[in-house]
Design an enzyme around this catalytic site. Structure first.
Site, mmCIF file in Angstrom:
data_model
loop_
_atom_site.group_PDB
_atom_site.id
_atom_site.type_symbol
_atom_site.label_atom_id
_atom_site.label_comp_id
_atom_site.label_asym_id
_atom_site.label_seq_id
_atom_site.Cartn_x
_atom_site.Cartn_y
_atom_site.Cartn_z
ATOM 1 N N ARG A 118 25.903 -45.418 -51.968
ATOM 2 C CA ARG A 118 25.107 -44.225 -52.504
ATOM 3 C C ARG A 118 23.835 -44.492 -51.915
ATOM 4 N NH1 ARG A 118 29.904 -42.965 -53.455
ATOM 5 N NH2 ARG A 118 30.430 -41.409 -55.119
ATOM 6 N N SER A 170 29.272 -37.339 -60.174
ATOM 7 C CA SER A 170 28.637 -38.387 -60.973
ATOM 8 C C SER A 170 27.331 -38.314 -61.333
ATOM 9 C CB SER A 170 29.171 -39.748 -60.212
ATOM 10 O OG SER A 170 30.604 -39.717 -59.841
ATOM 11 N N GLU A 209 22.509 -41.165 -60.220
ATOM 12 C CA GLU A 209 22.900 -41.106 -58.913
ATOM 13 C C GLU A 209 22.117 -39.693 -58.356
ATOM 14 O OE1 GLU A 209 25.856 -39.833 -55.856
ATOM 15 O OE2 GLU A 209 26.068 -39.243 -57.847
HETATM 16 N N1 EPU Z 1 36.627 -44.409 -66.639
HETATM 17 C C1 EPU Z 1 37.056 -44.498 -67.963
HETATM 18 N N2 EPU Z 1 36.609 -43.559 -68.833
HETATM 19 C C2 EPU Z 1 35.960 -42.423 -68.091
HETATM 20 C C3 EPU Z 1 35.640 -42.424 -66.715
HETATM 21 C C4 EPU Z 1 36.027 -43.594 -65.955
HETATM 22 O O1 EPU Z 1 37.600 -45.450 -68.492
HETATM 23 O O2 EPU Z 1 35.275 -41.552 -68.712
HETATM 24 C C5 EPU Z 1 37.325 -46.061 -66.062
HETATM 25 C C6 EPU Z 1 38.401 -45.552 -65.229
HETATM 26 O O3 EPU Z 1 39.733 -45.452 -65.648
HETATM 27 C C7 EPU Z 1 38.421 -46.352 -63.995
HETATM 28 C C8 EPU Z 1 36.901 -46.640 -63.607
HETATM 29 O O4 EPU Z 1 36.470 -46.244 -64.967
HETATM 30 O O5 EPU Z 1 38.997 -47.473 -64.084
HETATM 31 C C9 EPU Z 1 36.545 -45.999 -62.447
HETATM 32 O O6 EPU Z 1 36.731 -44.443 -62.662
HETATM 33 P P1 EPU Z 1 37.052 -43.448 -61.321
HETATM 34 O O7 EPU Z 1 38.183 -44.191 -60.812
HETATM 35 O O8 EPU Z 1 37.169 -42.176 -62.096
HETATM 36 O O9 EPU Z 1 35.811 -43.677 -60.365
HETATM 37 P P2 EPU Z 1 34.311 -43.667 -60.796
HETATM 38 O O10 EPU Z 1 33.686 -45.101 -60.550
HETATM 39 O O11 EPU Z 1 33.721 -43.532 -62.191
HETATM 40 C C10 EPU Z 1 33.609 -43.008 -58.330
HETATM 41 C C11 EPU Z 1 32.564 -42.226 -57.778
HETATM 42 C C12 EPU Z 1 33.128 -40.643 -57.689
HETATM 43 C C13 EPU Z 1 34.576 -41.077 -56.586
HETATM 44 C C14 EPU Z 1 35.432 -41.901 -57.682
HETATM 45 C C15 EPU Z 1 36.537 -41.978 -56.776
HETATM 46 C C16 EPU Z 1 30.192 -43.003 -58.174
HETATM 47 C C17 EPU Z 1 29.112 -42.976 -58.731
HETATM 48 N N3 EPU Z 1 31.351 -42.187 -58.476
HETATM 49 O O12 EPU Z 1 33.636 -42.778 -59.672
HETATM 50 O O13 EPU Z 1 32.216 -40.095 -56.875
HETATM 51 O O14 EPU Z 1 35.139 -39.652 -56.557
HETATM 52 O O15 EPU Z 1 34.610 -43.069 -57.692
HETATM 53 O O16 EPU Z 1 36.456 -42.930 -55.736
HETATM 54 O O17 EPU Z 1 30.449 -44.102 -57.431
HETATM 55 C C18 EPU Z 1 30.364 -38.425 -57.068
HETATM 56 O O18 EPU Z 1 29.718 -39.406 -56.452
HETATM 57 O O19 EPU Z 1 29.930 -37.537 -57.424
HETATM 58 C C19 EPU Z 1 31.719 -38.669 -57.528
HETATM 59 C C20 EPU Z 1 32.698 -38.043 -58.101
#
Ligand code: EPU
Length: 338
Positions: free
Chosen positions: A165, A237, A334
């Site tokens: 990012r 995010s 972010e």
């Molecule tokens: N998780 C939880 N509870 C929650 C949210 C997440 O336990 O409420 C856990 C999930 O189960 C998983 C981990 O946290 O084990 C990661 O969650 P997720 O796969 O949903 O991805 P993220 O790291 O929360 C990032 C990006 C997203 C992108 C997803 C998928 C960032 C800041 N965000 O989210 O990007 O869609 O990975 O690749 O890096 C964005 O930037 O606007 C965005 C949506």
């Protein structure tokens, strides 16, 4: 033709649906026009910011200067050989229209980034990423017009210093000019990336790992987890996933062995999931006045109706404090705060 809009209402121009106005909005299609806009801004000494789709922005107050927006929406194939295709897109193209264009032509590289809201011009700035892919991996070059000189320069992908990012456009070149177009280098041979989370499972449910099915899988995973900004105001995010020293992660993992963690480029560090931290701090589904923490993905803050920029920042601060108190980890926004 340059189009100026004075005292513009921004409510529909930011995905969080924050009520705010801009002193002026200037819209251009040709670089010549952008040059003229910058010349005028230099004369008046007025402040300015680039506006893409408004998907990653919180307006703290009314914006006192000029917001600049690119209205050019061309996509063209520059060249193609047996292995790769080079595609140029104007800054004003909707990101998902570009993904659709590439998938329809059998070009691999952006399919995992399906349905990310925003414009092509905004994509390199924060190096948009999802499901194990980042835009920076397929960006060959970025065309950038300087606000001071009006000259356009072409930065090669390596010069953009893409990180998680992050890019040069958030540092040395922040506020220095405007991205007018981006050239992408896409592959003709299939290269499915299905390692992230439920991707493999979702694609298998649909059939083979074709471009079409990968795109459909990403769309369905996103729709299941992320609120549609057309219905519920949000900026995706809200926080970045924090990179912490290995020792800090191990300390937390003693209490929470199921904590997700990812490799980080710097040795001795790991990336944690901010959404998980917020969730485990007990805030998933919580509300703070007119702003809430989304019930299906705690990394997303949502507008519960009529939120102001200050309401959003207040909620973000509460979330940040709670995560710091619970885990000793600082999470940074972010989104861009204007
Ligand atoms: N998780 C939880 N509870 C929650 C949210 C997440 O336990 O409420 C856990 C999930 O189960 C998983 C981990 O946290 O084990 C990661 O969650 P997720 O796969 O949903 O991805 P993220 O790291 O929360 C990032 C990006 C997203 C992108 C997803 C998928 C960032 C800041 N965000 O989210 O990007 O869609 O990975 O690749 O890096 C964005 O930037 O606007 C965005 C949506």
């Amino acid at each position: 033709m340059i189009r100026y809009y004075d005292h513009t209402d921004l409510t529909r121009r930011n995905s969080f649906g924050i009520r705010a106005t801009a002193h002026r909005l200037a819209e251009f299609t040709a670089e010549e026009e952008l040059r003229e806009i910058f010349a005028e801004l230099r004369r008046s000494g007025s402040s300015w910011r680039a506006l893409g789709g408004g998907n990653n922005i919180i307006f703290r107050d009314d914006f006192p200067g000029t917001l600049i927006r690119c209205a050019a929406r061309g996509i063209e194939l520059l060249s193609q050989d047996e292995t790769c295709a080079r595609v140029r897109a104007d800054a004003g193209v909707e990101w998902d229209d570009l993904v659709d264009w590439c998938c329809r032509r059998g070009l691999w590289g952006v399919e995992n980034l399906s349905l990310i809201p925003g414009t092509v011009g905004a994509a390199p700035v924060q190096n948009i990423g999802a499901y194990g892919a980042e835009a920076g991996e397929v960006i060959e070059s970025v065309r950038f017009l300087s606000a001071d000189t009006g000259e356009a320069a072409v930065l090669r992908g390596e010069e953009c210093r893409f990180g998680y990012r992050d890019s040069i456009f958030k540092h040395e070149l922040a506020g220095a000019g405007f991205i007018t177009s981006v050239v992408f280098r896409l592959a003709l041979a299939p290269r499915p990336r299905l390692r992230y989370g439920a991707m493999q499972q979702e694609v298998e449910r649909l059939g083979e790992a074709t471009l079409h099915n990968i795109r459909r899988a990403v769309v369905s995973i996103r729709r299941a987890k992320l609120p549609d900004p057309a219905v519920t105001g949000n900026a995706g995010s809200f926080f970045k996933n924090p990179v912490v020293p290995l020792s800090a992660a191990e300390r937390i993992a003693e209490r929470y062995p199921d904590m997700p963690r990812y490799a980080a480029p710097e040795p001795g560090t790991v990336k944690l999931a901010a959404g998980w931290l917020i969730d485990r701090a007990g805030l998933r589904g919580a509300s703070f006045g007119r702003v809430g923490v989304h019930s299906r993905q705690a990394l997303v803050l949502v507008n519960l109706g009529g939120a102001t920029g200050r309401d959003v920042l207040e909620c973000a601060e509460q979330v940040r404090t709670r995560v710091r108190e619970t885990f000793g980890v600082d999470i940074e926004p972010e989104v861009n705060i204007f």
